[in-house]
Scaffold this active site. Sequence first.
Site, PDB file in Angstrom:
ATOM      1  CB  SER A   1      18.267  32.115  49.847  1.00  0.00           C
ATOM      2  OG  SER A   1      18.243  31.586  51.228  1.00  0.00           O
TER       3      SER A   1
ATOM      4  CG  ASP B   1      15.206  26.235  46.323  1.00  0.00           C
ATOM      5  OD1 ASP B   1      14.839  25.862  45.556  1.00  0.00           O
ATOM      6  OD2 ASP B   1      14.137  27.342  47.069  1.00  0.00           O
TER       7      ASP B   1
ATOM      8  CG  HIS C   1      14.906  30.557  50.658  1.00  0.00           C
ATOM      9  ND1 HIS C   1      16.259  29.794  50.616  1.00  0.00           N
ATOM     10  CD2 HIS C   1      14.150  30.043  49.649  1.00  0.00           C
ATOM     11  CE1 HIS C   1      16.052  29.207  49.513  1.00  0.00           C
ATOM     12  NE2 HIS C   1      14.776  28.964  49.217  1.00  0.00           N
TER      13      HIS C   1
END
Lengths: 273, 197
Positions: free
Chosen positions: B18, B138, B45
């Site tokens: 991310s 996540d 992401h």
Amino acid sequence: MQDIDIADLKKITELIFQKYRYDFRNYAMSSFKRRVLRILELKKLNVETLLKKLNDSPGFIYEFLDELTVNVTEMFRDPGFWRILREEIIPGILLNHKQFKIWHAGCSSGEEVVSMCIMLKEMGILQDVTLIASDLDTTILERAKAATYTMKNMELNEKNYIRFQGTGNLKDYYTEENGVAVFDKTLLANVSFRKHDLVLGEVFNKFDLILCRNVMIYFNQTLQNEVLKKFHESLFKYGYLAIGSKESLIWCDYASRFIVVNNEEKIYKKIKD
Amino acid sequence: MNKFNLNNSYKAVVIGGSAGSFQGMIKILSQLPKNFPLPIIMALHRLKHVRHGFVEALSIKSVVPVTEPYDKEPVKKGGVYLAPANYHMSVELGHTFALSTEEMVNNSRPAIDITLGSCAYVYKDKLIGILLSGANKDGALGMKHITDKGGLTIVQEPSECMIETMPKAALALTKIDHVLKVDQIVEFLKELDKQYK
Ligand SMILES: C[S@@+](CC[C@H](N)C(=O)[O-])C[C@H]1O[C@@H](n2cnc3c(N)ncnc32)[C@H](O)[C@@H]1O
């Protein structure tokens, strides 16, 4: 988090098929499994109690279907797709028919249908088009009929509309009431909403354009091919089929009866009966 | 010589990242051994409504062009795949990709947990999971799934990360086999490659 094995998933799909005549036996395994796990968690159930509930309380199936299906959608999703519809596909249809028919298969809460009606209105042809919007999930169909969306979602819808380069302002089509956007019902005057199951349902009409976007991703390849066969039968020769931008027909036998008219936005045309 | 004690039984590498993972990802892809024997499956992401640009940016320096798979596309050895914008990406038991528009998970679509979790289920102990820099948690649960199925796990050394939240969340949740800097991850992949030649 609990896990669930394939044998248990099969028990669930078999029960639903035998008792309620919905057929999830050929749904894509990865997402189907996540949906079932999500329901177990939401409803505080395990496989056994879920099976019992499906068996003993007939009303529960609608709740179950509503949670099982993935209803996430947007207005003017993939604005580039909508521009191609407006600039190439619809003008192509109009060359041959002044009046025509569109089917939204798997319309979910109706954002795609409202978008279509707005676009047709801006093109000045809304009165010439007959639309059918269908879904398996009756709960979501009611939401589609109401055409009211929480304001929270409108920011994204507005952004998509701007990127679609509509001729007006999305606000022209709705009024805000208590935190929800209520769309002008006259937009939907030519739309009939109906419950229809793509898996077990019959072919019921012929169309110039079918939109089935982000629906067949939940099916396995076998089922995709069967449903494509139904779409093929439901299209006039030279009619168009639009699927989601990350879907492809190349793995389906029936693909040879279509040509790709726009690969980027995944719009196909039926060229063979 | 075999520093990481690897063998040639692995079937796939899955990578999550991310905020702050882009440079590391580029480095890994640009130093990937030629004809790398396994598929590399990435869930990073990204902006939900920007379909273009990201895969091209990753491809510029990558040894192998990066592609965003279509739903039902077969996973190929040596392919480098990126989860497309606004879709969750899974792998099915038959080794094909499956895309989905389900609700966001950890505020993300694509969610790293979904990709890692589905790969863990399919590849079991034949999977290598790598988690890079990021600002939320996540991927932690996905890494736990990989560990639980006997796969091998690597997180980027938190001190090297632009944002350490993501690898730290994984370290807190499950057993991680190696904590490595990006350069060492590159070494790891080179050593892995040798096992197959
Ligand atoms: C993700 S939504 C797609 C919405 C919209 N077309 C879009 O692309 O944004 C998928 C819809 O397909 C419907 N669906 C799933 N299985 C179906 C079936 N067998 N027959 C009809 N609709 C189905 C679901 O109820 C859900 O509303």
